[in-house]
Scaffold this motif. Structure first.
Motif, PDB file in Angstrom:
ATOM      1  N   TYR A   1       0.846  -1.188   0.000  1.00  0.00           N
ATOM      2  CA  TYR A   1       0.000   0.000   0.000  1.00  0.00           C
ATOM      3  C   TYR A   1       0.882   1.238   0.000  1.00  0.00           C
ATOM      4  N   ASN A   2       0.271   2.351  -0.340  1.00  0.00           N
ATOM      5  CA  ASN A   2       0.968   3.623  -0.391  1.00  0.00           C
ATOM      6  C   ASN A   2       0.394   4.525   0.685  1.00  0.00           C
ATOM      7  N   ARG A   3       1.267   5.092   1.479  1.00  0.00           N
ATOM      8  CA  ARG A   3       0.850   6.069   2.478  1.00  0.00           C
ATOM      9  C   ARG A   3       1.854   7.212   2.451  1.00  0.00           C
ATOM     10  N   ASN A   4       1.346   8.426   2.244  1.00  0.00           N
ATOM     11  CA  ASN A   4       2.192   9.625   2.189  1.00  0.00           C
ATOM     12  C   ASN A   4       3.331   9.467   1.183  1.00  0.00           C
ATOM     13  N   ASN A   5       3.000   8.942   0.011  1.00  0.00           N
ATOM     14  CA  ASN A   5       3.964   8.766  -1.076  1.00  0.00           C
ATOM     15  C   ASN A   5       5.085   7.789  -0.750  1.00  0.00           C
ATOM     16  N   LYS A   6       4.846   6.883   0.153  1.00  0.00           N
ATOM     17  CA  LYS A   6       5.825   5.858   0.489  1.00  0.00           C
ATOM     18  C   LYS A   6       5.184   4.485   0.317  1.00  0.00           C
ATOM     19  N   LEU A   7       5.918   3.578  -0.315  1.00  0.00           N
ATOM     20  CA  LEU A   7       5.440   2.222  -0.557  1.00  0.00           C
ATOM     21  C   LEU A   7       5.738   1.344   0.651  1.00  0.00           C
ATOM     22  N   TYR A   8       4.724   0.658   1.131  1.00  0.00           N
ATOM     23  CA  TYR A   8       4.869  -0.270   2.242  1.00  0.00           C
ATOM     24  C   TYR A   8       4.498  -1.673   1.777  1.00  0.00           C
ATOM     25  N   ILE A   9       5.238  -2.652   2.251  1.00  0.00           N
ATOM     26  CA  ILE A   9       4.928  -4.054   1.990  1.00  0.00           C
ATOM     27  C   ILE A   9       4.971  -4.783   3.320  1.00  0.00           C
ATOM     28  N   LYS A  10       3.928  -5.556   3.556  1.00  0.00           N
ATOM     29  CA  LYS A  10       3.851  -6.359   4.768  1.00  0.00           C
ATOM     30  C   LYS A  10       3.418  -7.757   4.353  1.00  0.00           C
ATOM     31  N   LYS A  11       4.144  -8.774   4.796  1.00  0.00           N
ATOM     32  CA  LYS A  11       3.797 -10.150   4.442  1.00  0.00           C
ATOM     33  C   LYS A  11       4.219 -11.083   5.552  1.00  0.00           C
ATOM     34  N   ALA A  12       3.550 -12.239   5.596  1.00  0.00           N
ATOM     35  CA  ALA A  12       3.841 -13.207   6.646  1.00  0.00           C
ATOM     36  C   ALA A  12       3.422 -14.599   6.171  1.00  0.00           C
ATOM     37  N   PRO A  13       4.112 -15.627   6.644  1.00  0.00           N
ATOM     38  CA  PRO A  13       3.783 -17.007   6.264  1.00  0.00           C
ATOM     39  C   PRO A  13       2.594 -17.550   7.061  1.00  0.00           C
ATOM     40  N   ILE A  14       1.470 -16.857   6.947  1.00  0.00           N
ATOM     41  CA  ILE A  14       0.247 -17.243   7.654  1.00  0.00           C
ATOM     42  C   ILE A  14      -0.964 -17.005   6.754  1.00  0.00           C
ATOM     43  N   SER A  15      -2.056 -17.618   7.113  1.00  0.00           N
ATOM     44  CA  SER A  15      -3.326 -17.440   6.411  1.00  0.00           C
ATOM     45  C   SER A  15      -3.835 -16.014   6.606  1.00  0.00           C
ATOM     46  N   ALA A  16      -4.625 -15.540   5.665  1.00  0.00           N
ATOM     47  CA  ALA A  16      -5.236 -14.213   5.796  1.00  0.00           C
ATOM     48  C   ALA A  16      -6.144 -14.132   7.021  1.00  0.00           C
ATOM     49  N   TYR A  17      -6.657 -15.266   7.478  1.00  0.00           N
ATOM     50  CA  TYR A  17      -7.476 -15.266   8.691  1.00  0.00           C
ATOM     51  C   TYR A  17      -6.670 -14.801   9.907  1.00  0.00           C
ATOM     52  N   ASP A  18      -5.373 -15.040   9.893  1.00  0.00           N
ATOM     53  CA  ASP A  18      -4.507 -14.683  11.017  1.00  0.00           C
ATOM     54  C   ASP A  18      -3.657 -13.439  10.754  1.00  0.00           C
ATOM     55  N   PHE A  19      -3.718 -12.901   9.551  1.00  0.00           N
ATOM     56  CA  PHE A  19      -2.890 -11.763   9.142  1.00  0.00           C
ATOM     57  C   PHE A  19      -3.414 -10.477   9.786  1.00  0.00           C
ATOM     58  N   ASP A  20      -2.505  -9.577  10.121  1.00  0.00           N
ATOM     59  CA  ASP A  20      -2.856  -8.296  10.742  1.00  0.00           C
ATOM     60  C   ASP A  20      -3.054  -7.229   9.660  1.00  0.00           C
ATOM     61  N   PHE A  21      -4.283  -6.833   9.432  1.00  0.00           N
ATOM     62  CA  PHE A  21      -4.624  -5.805   8.445  1.00  0.00           C
ATOM     63  C   PHE A  21      -4.773  -4.430   9.091  1.00  0.00           C
ATOM     64  N   ASN A  22      -4.400  -4.278  10.347  1.00  0.00           N
ATOM     65  CA  ASN A  22      -4.656  -3.036  11.074  1.00  0.00           C
ATOM     66  C   ASN A  22      -3.993  -1.803  10.486  1.00  0.00           C
ATOM     67  N   ASN A  23      -2.918  -1.961   9.764  1.00  0.00           N
ATOM     68  CA  ASN A  23      -2.193  -0.800   9.242  1.00  0.00           C
ATOM     69  C   ASN A  23      -2.860  -0.192   8.008  1.00  0.00           C
ATOM     70  N   LEU A  24      -4.055  -0.623   7.633  1.00  0.00           N
ATOM     71  CA  LEU A  24      -4.718  -0.116   6.434  1.00  0.00           C
ATOM     72  C   LEU A  24      -5.717   1.000   6.710  1.00  0.00           C
ATOM     73  N   ASP A  25      -5.771   1.523   7.929  1.00  0.00           N
ATOM     74  CA  ASP A  25      -6.665   2.652   8.193  1.00  0.00           C
ATOM     75  C   ASP A  25      -6.275   3.824   7.301  1.00  0.00           C
ATOM     76  N   ASN A  26      -7.248   4.390   6.633  1.00  0.00           N
ATOM     77  CA  ASN A  26      -7.064   5.562   5.764  1.00  0.00           C
ATOM     78  C   ASN A  26      -6.084   5.336   4.619  1.00  0.00           C
ATOM     79  N   VAL A  27      -5.921   4.089   4.186  1.00  0.00           N
ATOM     80  CA  VAL A  27      -5.128   3.783   2.999  1.00  0.00           C
ATOM     81  C   VAL A  27      -6.103   3.648   1.835  1.00  0.00           C
ATOM     82  N   ASN A  28      -5.911   4.442   0.796  1.00  0.00           N
ATOM     83  CA  ASN A  28      -6.856   4.474  -0.321  1.00  0.00           C
ATOM     84  C   ASN A  28      -6.571   3.443  -1.398  1.00  0.00           C
ATOM     85  N   VAL A  29      -5.342   2.928  -1.464  1.00  0.00           N
ATOM     86  CA  VAL A  29      -4.974   1.954  -2.496  1.00  0.00           C
ATOM     87  C   VAL A  29      -4.197   0.828  -1.835  1.00  0.00           C
ATOM     88  N   MET A  30      -4.656  -0.411  -2.076  1.00  0.00           N
ATOM     89  CA  MET A  30      -3.994  -1.580  -1.492  1.00  0.00           C
ATOM     90  C   MET A  30      -4.058  -2.725  -2.480  1.00  0.00           C
TER      91      MET A  30
END
Length: 149
Positions: free
Chosen positions: A40-69
């Motif tokens: 995702y992009n926040r304030n013109n900076k590219l962020y990547i977050k990944k983990a060897p887990i199912s999406a059921y267990d993945f932390d999506f909390n950092n997507l508040d007010n992110v317009n493109v993901m």
């Protein structure tokens, strides 16, 4: 084989990307449950977050007010998901443009492409990563540059 998901929000004001991202990721689990990743992009900076887990267990909390993901749920076919560098999305830089790439499918000729274009060996053991290397080698994300690949 893997799932791709994402959103672009063009509205005004605050946006609950966390809830939407989580729902989209969980809906993609049937396509891949070995690993989950988002970019995702926040304030013109590219962020990547990944983990060897199912999406059921993945932390999506950092997507508040992110317009493109963009997200990816991985079904491992090459390179173990336990080595997180094998998981999507991958970070790249073509010319002055930073980008993230996630791929669904198989690039059957990845080894041939690596040899043909003298691409360096990396610790990433997935066929998809050759696409990042080619974009970086040709230095841009324009139609003309992409045609060379």
């Amino acid at each position: 084989m893997c799932g791709l998901f994402g959103y672009c929000y063009y509205g005004a004001g605050n946006f609950d990307g966390r809830t939407l991202g989580k729902k989209l990721g969980e809906a993609s689990v049937e396509r891949g449950y070995h690993a989950t990743g988002i970019s995702y992009n926040r304030n013109n900076k590219l962020y990547i977050k990944k983990a060897p887990i199912s999406a059921y267990d993945f932390d999506f909390n950092n997507l508040d007010n992110v317009n493109v993901m963009m997200g990816h749920t991985r079904y491992t076919t090459q390179g173990t998901e336990k080595d997180n560098f094998n998981n999507h999305p991958f970070r790249g830089k073509a010319g002055d443009t930073r980008f993230a790439l996630a791929h669904n499918g198989v690039i059957y000729n990845d080894c041939k492409l690596q040899l043909k274009h003298s691409l360096p060996d990396t610790n990433i053991k997935t066929d998809s990563y050759v696409a990042v290397q080619l974009l970086e080698k040709f230095g841009g994300l324009t139609n003309e540059k992409l045609k060379k690949i």
